[in-house]
Design a protein around this motif. Structure first.
Motif, PDB file in Angstrom:
ATOM      1  N   VAL A 113       0.869  -1.178   0.000  1.00 48.72           N
ATOM      2  CA  VAL A 113       0.000   0.000   0.000  1.00 48.72           C
ATOM      3  C   VAL A 113       0.904   1.225   0.000  1.00 48.72           C
ATOM      4  O   VAL A 113       1.785   1.353   0.856  1.00 48.72           O
ATOM      5  N   VAL A 114       0.707   2.099  -0.983  1.00 50.23           N
ATOM      6  CA  VAL A 114       1.508   3.330  -1.056  1.00 50.23           C
ATOM      7  C   VAL A 114       0.582   4.536  -0.990  1.00 50.23           C
ATOM      8  O   VAL A 114      -0.607   4.445  -1.322  1.00 50.23           O
ATOM      9  N   GLU A 115       1.154   5.662  -0.560  1.00 50.97           N
ATOM     10  CA  GLU A 115       0.412   6.930  -0.570  1.00 50.97           C
ATOM     11  C   GLU A 115       0.682   7.608  -1.913  1.00 50.97           C
ATOM     12  O   GLU A 115       1.848   7.751  -2.317  1.00 50.97           O
ATOM     13  N   LEU A 116      -0.370   8.016  -2.588  1.00 50.08           N
ATOM     14  CA  LEU A 116      -0.206   8.704  -3.881  1.00 50.08           C
ATOM     15  C   LEU A 116       0.026  10.184  -3.613  1.00 50.08           C
ATOM     16  O   LEU A 116      -0.847  10.883  -3.089  1.00 50.08           O
ATOM     17  N   LEU A 117       1.215  10.660  -3.953  1.00 45.49           N
ATOM     18  CA  LEU A 117       1.574  12.055  -3.694  1.00 45.49           C
ATOM     19  C   LEU A 117       1.129  12.953  -4.849  1.00 45.49           C
ATOM     20  O   LEU A 117       0.577  14.017  -4.642  1.00 45.49           O
ATOM     21  N   ARG A 118       1.404  12.503  -6.090  1.00 40.08           N
ATOM     22  CA  ARG A 118       0.933  13.249  -7.256  1.00 40.08           C
ATOM     23  C   ARG A 118       1.082  12.410  -8.507  1.00 40.08           C
ATOM     24  O   ARG A 118       1.871  11.456  -8.540  1.00 40.08           O
ATOM     25  N   ARG A 119       0.297  12.805  -9.500  1.00 37.29           N
ATOM     26  CA  ARG A 119       0.393  12.133 -10.804  1.00 37.29           C
ATOM     27  C   ARG A 119       0.971  13.109 -11.813  1.00 37.29           C
ATOM     28  O   ARG A 119       0.560  14.266 -11.871  1.00 37.29           O
ATOM     29  N   ASP A 120       1.922  12.604 -12.584  1.00 36.08           N
ATOM     30  CA  ASP A 120       2.506  13.405 -13.641  1.00 36.08           C
ATOM     31  C   ASP A 120       2.410  12.537 -14.901  1.00 36.08           C
ATOM     32  O   ASP A 120       3.307  11.744 -15.190  1.00 36.08           O
ATOM     33  N   GLY A 121       1.285  12.621 -15.594  1.00 39.02           N
ATOM     34  CA  GLY A 121       1.061  11.770 -16.764  1.00 39.02           C
ATOM     35  C   GLY A 121       1.027  10.305 -16.354  1.00 39.02           C
ATOM     36  O   GLY A 121       0.234   9.898 -15.501  1.00 39.02           O
ATOM     37  N   ARG A 122       1.932   9.524 -16.946  1.00 39.77           N
ATOM     38  CA  ARG A 122       1.940   8.096 -16.616  1.00 39.77           C
ATOM     39  C   ARG A 122       2.873   7.778 -15.438  1.00 39.77           C
ATOM     40  O   ARG A 122       3.146   6.609 -15.161  1.00 39.77           O
ATOM     41  N   VAL A 151       4.868   8.357  -5.357  1.00 40.41           N
ATOM     42  CA  VAL A 151       4.262   7.704  -4.196  1.00 40.41           C
ATOM     43  C   VAL A 151       5.232   7.670  -3.020  1.00 40.41           C
ATOM     44  O   VAL A 151       6.440   7.822  -3.186  1.00 40.41           O
ATOM     45  N   ARG A 152       4.660   7.430  -1.822  1.00 42.08           N
ATOM     46  CA  ARG A 152       5.471   7.219  -0.623  1.00 42.08           C
ATOM     47  C   ARG A 152       5.115   5.854  -0.047  1.00 42.08           C
ATOM     48  O   ARG A 152       3.945   5.459  -0.057  1.00 42.08           O
ATOM     49  N   GLY A 153       6.161   5.151   0.442  1.00 42.00           N
ATOM     50  CA  GLY A 153       5.910   3.877   1.114  1.00 42.00           C
ATOM     51  C   GLY A 153       6.378   2.666   0.330  1.00 42.00           C
ATOM     52  O   GLY A 153       5.888   1.557   0.560  1.00 42.00           O
ATOM     53  N   VAL A 154       7.339   2.866  -0.581  1.00 45.26           N
ATOM     54  CA  VAL A 154       7.801   1.733  -1.395  1.00 45.26           C
ATOM     55  C   VAL A 154       8.693   0.799  -0.567  1.00 45.26           C
ATOM     56  O   VAL A 154       9.469   1.241   0.280  1.00 45.26           O
ATOM     57  N   LYS A 170      -4.701  -0.778  -7.695  1.00 47.31           N
ATOM     58  CA  LYS A 170      -6.111  -0.644  -7.321  1.00 47.31           C
ATOM     59  C   LYS A 170      -6.196   0.417  -6.235  1.00 47.31           C
ATOM     60  O   LYS A 170      -5.280   0.536  -5.410  1.00 47.31           O
ATOM     61  N   PRO A 171      -7.304   1.159  -6.187  1.00 52.83           N
ATOM     62  CA  PRO A 171      -7.447   2.111  -5.093  1.00 52.83           C
ATOM     63  C   PRO A 171      -7.532   1.368  -3.764  1.00 52.83           C
ATOM     64  O   PRO A 171      -8.186   0.317  -3.696  1.00 52.83           O
ATOM     65  N   TYR A 172      -6.855   1.910  -2.757  1.00 52.16           N
ATOM     66  CA  TYR A 172      -6.906   1.287  -1.420  1.00 52.16           C
ATOM     67  C   TYR A 172      -8.236   1.615  -0.765  1.00 52.16           C
ATOM     68  O   TYR A 172      -8.655   2.762  -0.753  1.00 52.16           O
ATOM     69  N   MET A 173      -8.874   0.627  -0.207  1.00 47.60           N
ATOM     70  CA  MET A 173     -10.036   0.873   0.640  1.00 47.60           C
ATOM     71  C   MET A 173     -10.174  -0.283   1.606  1.00 47.60           C
ATOM     72  O   MET A 173      -9.861  -1.428   1.277  1.00 47.60           O
ATOM     73  N   SER A 174     -10.594   0.040   2.803  1.00 47.66           N
ATOM     74  CA  SER A 174     -10.830  -0.997   3.787  1.00 47.66           C
ATOM     75  C   SER A 174     -12.045  -0.621   4.604  1.00 47.66           C
ATOM     76  O   SER A 174     -12.175   0.524   5.026  1.00 47.66           O
TER      77      SER A 174
END
Ligand SMILES: C[S@@+](CC[C@H](N)C(=O)[O-])C[C@H]1O[C@@H](n2cnc3c(N)ncnc32)[C@H](O)[C@@H]1O
Length: 149
Positions: free
Chosen positions: A96-105, A109-112, A124-128
Motif C-alpha cells: 500500500v503506497v500513498e499517492l503524492l501526485r500524478r505526472d502523466g503516466r 508515491v510514498r511507502g515503497v 487498485k485504489p486502497y479501501m478498507s
C-alpha cells in the motif's frame, strides 16, 4: 489461468534487498515512482482522487519458495501464507503506497518497499471497511508484545 503482463515498473532508491528496512514495527517512508507503460496510461484516469493505492507486483529477484520458515520479524518460523515473505509459490508482492501526485503516466508515491525496476502487475485504489477493533494480527502482535516486555 492467465499469463500475467507487466503494466510498468517501480523506481525506488533500493538497488539491493539489504537497503530495504525490515523487521518488527518497520515503517516504509521512502518515496518512489510508479512508471506505467504508455499503453496503459489511459487506465490511470481518475486515479488522482485516491490517497492510497494497492500495488500488485512481482518478486522478480527472489528464487524458489519455502512453505514454512523464518521471518525477520520473529524468532519463530511461520507458514509462508502467514507472512509477507518474498519466497512464495507465486512470487507476488502487495504494497500500500500513498499517492503524492500524478505526472502523466508517472505516479509519485510514498511507502515503497521494493527493489528499483520491480515489475508492476496491477494498481487498485486502497479501501478498507474493516474497523480497527475487528482486526487480529496473530503472531505479529505476539512478537511485538514480546519485544516491548
Ligand atoms: C517482506 S517483503 C513485503 C513486500 C510487500 N509489502 C508484500 O507484503 O508483499 C519486502 C522484501 O521483499 C524483498 N524484495 C523487494 N523487492 C523485491 C524484488 N523485486 N524481488 C525479490 N525480492 C524483493 C526485499 O527483501 C524487501 O525487504
Amino acid at each position: 489461468m492467465f499469463s500475467p503482463r507487466s503494466i510498468g515498473v517501480v523506481r525506488t532508491p533500493y538497488s539491493q534487498t539489504k537497503e530495504i528496512p525490515k523487521g518488527l514495527g518497520v515503517k516504509h517512508e521512502a518515496q518512489g515512482v510508479l512508471e506505467i507503460s504508455p499503453e496503459f496510461e489511459s487506465g490511470l484516469a481518475d486515479i488522482e482522487g485516491f490517497s492510497h493505492l494497492f500495488v500488485v507486483w512481482v518478486f522478480d529477484r527472489s528464487e524458489g519458495f519455502e512453505r514454512y520458515g523464518p521471518t525477520p520479524a520473529d524468532n519463530r518460523p511461520h507458514g509462508v501464507f502467514a507472512t509477507r515473505s518474498p519466497r512464495r509459490p507465486n512470487p507476488i508482492g502487495l504494497t500500500v503506497v500513498e499517492l503524492l501526485r500524478r505526472d502523466g503516466r508517472f505516479l509519485h508515491v510514498r511507502g515503497v518497499d521494493m527493489l528499483d525496476g520491480t515489475t508492476i502487475l496491477d494498481l487498485k485504489p486502497y479501501m478498507s471497511s474493516i474497523p480497527a477493533e475487528k482486526l487480529r494480527r496473530g503472531w505479529l502482535a505476539e512478537a511485538e508484545a514480546a519485544q516491548k516486555s
